[in-house]
Design a protein around this motif. Structure first.
Motif, mmCIF file in Angstrom:
data_model
loop_
_atom_site.group_PDB
_atom_site.id
_atom_site.type_symbol
_atom_site.label_atom_id
_atom_site.label_comp_id
_atom_site.label_asym_id
_atom_site.label_seq_id
_atom_site.Cartn_x
_atom_site.Cartn_y
_atom_site.Cartn_z
ATOM 1 N N ARG A 1 -1.026 -3.141 -4.824
ATOM 2 C CA ARG A 1 -1.343 -3.420 -3.422
ATOM 3 C C ARG A 1 -0.083 -3.912 -2.707
ATOM 4 O O ARG A 1 0.220 -3.477 -1.610
ATOM 5 C CB ARG A 1 -2.436 -4.480 -3.319
ATOM 6 N N ALA A 2 0.628 -4.861 -3.353
ATOM 7 C CA ALA A 2 1.775 -5.455 -2.663
ATOM 8 C C ALA A 2 2.780 -6.015 -3.670
ATOM 9 O O ALA A 2 2.434 -6.335 -4.802
ATOM 10 C CB ALA A 2 1.297 -6.582 -1.741
ATOM 11 N N VAL A 3 4.018 -6.141 -3.205
ATOM 12 C CA VAL A 3 5.069 -6.847 -3.926
ATOM 13 C C VAL A 3 5.623 -7.884 -2.949
ATOM 14 O O VAL A 3 5.983 -7.551 -1.817
ATOM 15 C CB VAL A 3 6.181 -5.893 -4.412
ATOM 16 N N VAL A 4 5.659 -9.150 -3.396
ATOM 17 C CA VAL A 4 6.019 -10.259 -2.518
ATOM 18 C C VAL A 4 7.166 -11.055 -3.129
ATOM 19 O O VAL A 4 7.123 -11.414 -4.307
ATOM 20 C CB VAL A 4 4.800 -11.195 -2.311
ATOM 21 N N LEU A 5 8.182 -11.341 -2.314
ATOM 22 C CA LEU A 5 9.235 -12.279 -2.705
ATOM 23 C C LEU A 5 8.736 -13.664 -2.306
ATOM 24 O O LEU A 5 8.558 -13.962 -1.121
ATOM 25 C CB LEU A 5 10.555 -11.953 -2.003
ATOM 26 N N GLU A 6 8.451 -14.497 -3.299
ATOM 27 C CA GLU A 6 7.801 -15.781 -3.073
ATOM 28 C C GLU A 6 8.793 -16.845 -2.601
ATOM 29 O O GLU A 6 9.998 -16.633 -2.616
ATOM 30 C CB GLU A 6 7.107 -16.247 -4.365
ATOM 31 N N LEU A 7 8.258 -18.000 -2.220
ATOM 32 C CA LEU A 7 9.061 -19.123 -1.721
ATOM 33 C C LEU A 7 10.121 -19.562 -2.717
ATOM 34 O O LEU A 7 11.192 -20.022 -2.345
ATOM 35 C CB LEU A 7 8.165 -20.330 -1.417
ATOM 36 N N ASN B 1 0.805 -1.226 0.000
ATOM 37 C CA ASN B 1 0.000 0.000 0.000
ATOM 38 C C ASN B 1 0.838 1.277 0.000
ATOM 39 O O ASN B 1 0.666 2.144 0.846
ATOM 40 C CB ASN B 1 -0.963 0.014 1.191
ATOM 41 N N GLY B 2 1.761 1.369 -0.929
ATOM 42 C CA GLY B 2 2.546 2.590 -1.090
ATOM 43 C C GLY B 2 3.778 2.685 -0.214
ATOM 44 O O GLY B 2 4.466 3.707 -0.232
ATOM 45 N N THR B 3 4.075 1.659 0.560
ATOM 46 C CA THR B 3 5.212 1.710 1.477
ATOM 47 C C THR B 3 6.194 0.586 1.175
ATOM 48 O O THR B 3 5.815 -0.584 1.153
ATOM 49 C CB THR B 3 4.729 1.570 2.938
ATOM 50 N N PHE B 4 7.453 0.963 0.955
ATOM 51 C CA PHE B 4 8.513 -0.030 0.839
ATOM 52 C C PHE B 4 8.827 -0.531 2.248
ATOM 53 O O PHE B 4 8.949 0.267 3.187
ATOM 54 C CB PHE B 4 9.774 0.576 0.219
ATOM 55 N N GLU C 1 10.877 -15.955 -6.838
ATOM 56 C CA GLU C 1 10.275 -15.043 -7.802
ATOM 57 C C GLU C 1 9.568 -13.913 -7.067
ATOM 58 O O GLU C 1 9.157 -14.062 -5.918
ATOM 59 C CB GLU C 1 9.289 -15.789 -8.697
ATOM 60 N N ILE C 2 9.415 -12.794 -7.758
ATOM 61 C CA ILE C 2 8.720 -11.652 -7.177
ATOM 62 C C ILE C 2 7.353 -11.535 -7.818
ATOM 63 O O ILE C 2 7.229 -11.547 -9.047
ATOM 64 C CB ILE C 2 9.539 -10.358 -7.353
ATOM 65 N N SER C 3 6.321 -11.439 -6.967
ATOM 66 C CA SER C 3 4.949 -11.260 -7.440
ATOM 67 C C SER C 3 4.512 -9.832 -7.156
ATOM 68 O O SER C 3 4.788 -9.289 -6.086
ATOM 69 C CB SER C 3 3.983 -12.202 -6.712
ATOM 70 N N VAL C 4 3.831 -9.250 -8.112
ATOM 71 C CA VAL C 4 3.240 -7.929 -7.939
ATOM 72 C C VAL C 4 1.730 -8.127 -7.898
ATOM 73 O O VAL C 4 1.144 -8.674 -8.826
ATOM 74 C CB VAL C 4 3.642 -6.978 -9.089
ATOM 75 N N ILE C 5 1.117 -7.695 -6.800
ATOM 76 C CA ILE C 5 -0.316 -7.861 -6.606
ATOM 77 C C ILE C 5 -0.992 -6.520 -6.866
ATOM 78 O O ILE C 5 -0.723 -5.528 -6.177
ATOM 79 C CB ILE C 5 -0.641 -8.337 -5.171
ATOM 80 N N LYS C 6 -1.848 -6.523 -7.856
ATOM 81 C CA LYS C 6 -2.588 -5.313 -8.228
ATOM 82 C C LYS C 6 -3.741 -5.112 -7.257
ATOM 83 O O LYS C 6 -4.329 -6.062 -6.759
ATOM 84 C CB LYS C 6 -3.110 -5.482 -9.662
#
Length: 174
Positions: free
Chosen positions: A141-147, A107-110, A150-155
């Motif tokens: 909404r979020a950026v996640v470093l997955e198991l 939500n806009g925060t690193f 890989e990096i997922s970007v959640i819209k």
């Protein structure tokens, strides 16, 4: 130096035969063990993939016998299946075997502590957001470093309610 490009026809025939046998051996083992053997869901699955490839290479180049290679491939696949089963059967084993996904942006925060721990920069996060064909950070909404690394970007979603794909990261949100 003279054998750098060609030794003899016998060695080529050996390599060809070993390649055919090793390839079909791995093919049969993967078909028997299922799709999970080829999945890259976590760090252990990546290790399995690399180890299978290395073992196959040793078999093809006749560094180990086909029987030795087949035993090694079988053990690797059995270990992968066993650890996957243990992680499903026991929450404690699941925590030992698998790491957790890491929330890097929300939500806009690193989330700088997580980024520092994982060795990820803001520039790399921006690049991943662009890879998902998004221009504006307010769409994310979020950026996640997955198991699996890989990096997922959640819209952001306009739908209210339901279960979020971020539910397992609720303790990591800023």
């Amino acid at each position: 130096m003279k054998d750098l490009f060609f030794k003899n026809w016998d060695s080529l025939a050996d390599i060809a035969l070993c390649t055919l046998c090793a390839f079909f051996t791995l093919f049969i083992l993967v078909r028997i063990s299922g799709k999970r053997t080829l999945a890259k869901l976590n760090a252990f699955d990546f290790i399995v993939t690399v180890t299978l490839g290395s073992t196959l290479s040793s078999m093809i180049l006749n560094k180990v016998t086909l029987t030795e290679g087949t035993v090694a491939l079988t053990i690797i696949i059995i270990l992968q299946y066993t650890l996957a089963w243990l992680s499903r059967a026991s929450p404690t084993m699941e925590k030992i075997i698998n790491c957790n996904p890491t929330l890097l942006y929300y939500n806009g925060t690193f989330i700088n502590d997580a980024m520092k721990r994982e060795g990820i920069t803001e520039e790399e996060i921006y690049a991943e957001i662009r890879n998902f064909r998004l221009e504006r950070l307010d769409e994310v909404r979020a950026v996640v470093l997955e198991l699996n690394g890989e990096i997922s970007v959640i819209k952001k979603s306009s739908v209210v309610g339901g279960t979020s794909s971020l539910h397992d990261l609720k303790n990591q949100k800023p």
